[in-house]
Write a protein that holds these residues in place. Sequence first.
Motif, short mmCIF file in Angstrom:
data_model
loop_
_atom_site.label_atom_id
_atom_site.label_comp_id
_atom_site.label_asym_id
_atom_site.label_seq_id
_atom_site.Cartn_x
_atom_site.Cartn_y
_atom_site.Cartn_z
N CYS A 42 -11.07 -10.17 11.98
CA CYS A 42 -10.79 -11.57 12.32
C CYS A 42 -12.01 -12.43 12.66
N ALA A 59 2.20 -11.99 6.43
CA ALA A 59 1.15 -11.45 7.32
C ALA A 59 0.20 -10.59 6.50
N ASP A 115 0.86 -1.19 0.00
CA ASP A 115 0.00 0.00 0.00
C ASP A 115 0.89 1.24 0.00
N HIS A 146 -4.27 -12.58 -1.44
CA HIS A 146 -3.13 -11.78 -0.93
C HIS A 146 -1.95 -12.69 -0.57
N THR A 184 -4.18 -15.89 9.20
CA THR A 184 -5.11 -16.93 9.64
C THR A 184 -5.65 -17.68 8.41
N LEU A 208 -1.85 -11.71 18.63
CA LEU A 208 -1.94 -10.42 19.31
C LEU A 208 -3.39 -9.96 19.34
N1 LIG Z 1 -5.65 -7.71 13.16
C1 LIG Z 1 -5.55 -8.62 14.10
O1 LIG Z 1 -5.78 -8.34 15.28
C2 LIG Z 1 -5.11 -10.04 13.80
C3 LIG Z 1 -4.79 -10.89 14.86
C4 LIG Z 1 -4.38 -12.18 14.59
C5 LIG Z 1 -4.32 -12.62 13.26
N2 LIG Z 1 -4.66 -11.78 12.24
C6 LIG Z 1 -4.54 -12.28 10.88
O2 LIG Z 1 -3.33 -11.76 10.34
C7 LIG Z 1 -3.48 -11.48 8.94
C8 LIG Z 1 -3.17 -10.03 8.65
O3 LIG Z 1 -4.13 -9.22 9.31
P1 LIG Z 1 -3.92 -7.66 9.55
O4 LIG Z 1 -5.01 -7.24 10.48
O5 LIG Z 1 -2.51 -7.39 9.91
O6 LIG Z 1 -4.21 -7.11 8.09
P2 LIG Z 1 -3.92 -5.63 7.55
O7 LIG Z 1 -4.87 -5.42 6.43
O8 LIG Z 1 -3.91 -4.66 8.70
O9 LIG Z 1 -2.44 -5.70 7.02
C9 LIG Z 1 -2.05 -6.44 5.92
C10 LIG Z 1 -1.12 -5.58 5.07
O10 LIG Z 1 -0.58 -6.39 4.03
C11 LIG Z 1 -0.38 -5.56 2.91
N3 LIG Z 1 -0.19 -6.44 1.74
C12 LIG Z 1 -1.11 -7.24 1.12
N4 LIG Z 1 -0.52 -7.95 0.14
C13 LIG Z 1 0.80 -7.60 0.13
C14 LIG Z 1 1.92 -7.99 -0.64
N5 LIG Z 1 1.83 -8.92 -1.59
N6 LIG Z 1 3.11 -7.41 -0.38
C15 LIG Z 1 3.24 -6.49 0.59
N7 LIG Z 1 2.21 -6.08 1.37
C16 LIG Z 1 1.00 -6.64 1.14
C17 LIG Z 1 -1.62 -4.70 2.88
O11 LIG Z 1 -1.43 -3.53 2.13
C18 LIG Z 1 -1.80 -4.41 4.38
O12 LIG Z 1 -1.18 -3.22 4.79
C19 LIG Z 1 -4.89 -11.91 8.57
O13 LIG Z 1 -4.89 -13.23 8.16
C20 LIG Z 1 -5.62 -11.81 9.91
O14 LIG Z 1 -6.75 -12.66 9.96
C21 LIG Z 1 -5.04 -10.49 12.48
#
Ligand SMILES: NC(=O)c1ccc[n+]([C@@H]2O[C@H](COP(=O)([O-])OP(=O)(O)OC[C@H]3O[C@@H](n4cnc5c(N)ncnc54)[C@H](O)[C@@H]3O)[C@@H](O)[C@H]2O)c1
Length: 416
Positions: free
Chosen positions: A259, A81, A32, A96, A119, A154
């Motif tokens: 999530c 992630a 992004d 993604h 996840t 987290l």
């Molecule tokens: N948010 C939470 O509290 C949480 C907790 C545990 C697990 N998860 C899991 O972790 C994963 C990520 O969640 P999140 O909340 O961090 O998502 P998010 O949308 O906040 O962050 C993901 C980032 O990845 C970037 N991205 C996507 N494809 C990309 C690529 N090919 N190269 C570089 N950057 C790329 C996006 O631009 C985005 O900034 C998901 O599977 C989610 O279910 C999230």
Amino acid sequence: MLITVVGQGYVGLPGAVAIASAGHIVYAAESDPVRLASLTRCHSYIAEVDSEDLRRLSEAGRYRPVHDASRAPSCDVYLIATPTTLTPHRTPDLRHIDTALADIARSARPGALIVLESTIYPGALRHHVAPLFEKLSRLRAGTDVHFAYSPERLDPGRDTVLEEVPKLVSGLDACSGRMARDFYRTIFRHVVEVSGAEVAEFAKLLENTFRYVNIAYVNELSKTAKAMNIPFREVVAAAASKPFGFMPFHHGPGVGGHCLPSNLHYLNYVLATAGAPSELLAAAERINGSMPDYTVERLRLVLSRTRTPLRGARVLVLGLAFKAGVADDRDSPAYAISDSLVHAGADVRVADAWVARQPATDSFRLVELTAEECAAADAILLVTDHRDVDYDLVLNSGTVILDCRGHLDAQEVEQL
Ligand SMILES: NC(=O)c1ccc[n+]([C@@H]2O[C@H](COP(=O)([O-])OP(=O)(O)OC[C@H]3O[C@@H](n4cnc5c(N)ncnc54)[C@H](O)[C@@H]3O)[C@@H](O)[C@H]2O)c1
């Protein structure tokens, strides 16, 4: 070690900072452009990450933002992630992850460890991720490159130290599992290795759906308790005085965030594929999904006591983030509530100092919380109980208040 962390969101950014703080060199891949520009300026957009830490690590050469994994040099470890979303049919959308794998395939060399932290559903690492990467890179999983799964646990908005949360890991095979365990031991205090990637994948979904189902349980009971005029939060607190065998969950206006709601579908996808879709998860989704409309009906009732019809009423919603202490408004129940209020003919404004920009919706205008906004409203609906809100301003406004979180302890405040 050289590490690439793909995705610098709620999971990837704190993770990258923890890894760099442990002494590794991190290439922080973020596609992004707005987020990447912010990281390049050492400006954090995640509450849990301090911009000063980013600056310190950047200056030490240990935190290096790049657009994507293909722009990083060949690394020892790649962590993924990236978001895991749903298709319009509510099945897992792994695109993604697929893009991240394609980027990593252009950078990785034999010997690399690739760990998925997003996840996913049980079996995804073995049957989707590893075969796709083999096809993209012509490197063989288990011999040339190693695959592991380590779910992120987290909880944004909660004051937990990432490195203190036990880290679950498992490899596709014993050697990959050991590599992942040894890597995470350089960062986390407790690493819990399990026997197979499917165990770790399933455990993550079990943790989150456990929460979702229990919230549905208290949501359902809270409605009947309200009809019976029994204060349900006190019921939960009373039950929680038992020191074993009970864990308190709290009812509210709905379940949001990136999530929990989507994890339900990831688990149900794999259960349905195995021929045993869960009736309990389906019921939980129905109950939690009913809460925004129930909230609006409660507000209609509360307003009717002052002979104010909901149609034409001005409603100030407090909180757009899906939970307290975060700026994340993804799938927040505040959206469904606002839509439902507008459908009922109300005029809606939303105040949330954590959310910086007006979202793309016609349902409401994002406003600042002021005495004038409070006084001009016919009702105030507390949806997200951020701690840093001037609640005295709200309580002193003389406006009807419906509190969905049990946050305001005043006799004149109505509870959901
Ligand atoms: N948010 C939470 O509290 C949480 C907790 C545990 C697990 N998860 C899991 O972790 C994963 C990520 O969640 P999140 O909340 O961090 O998502 P998010 O949308 O906040 O962050 C993901 C980032 O990845 C970037 N991205 C996507 N494809 C990309 C690529 N090919 N190269 C570089 N950057 C790329 C996006 O631009 C985005 O900034 C998901 O599977 C989610 O279910 C999230």
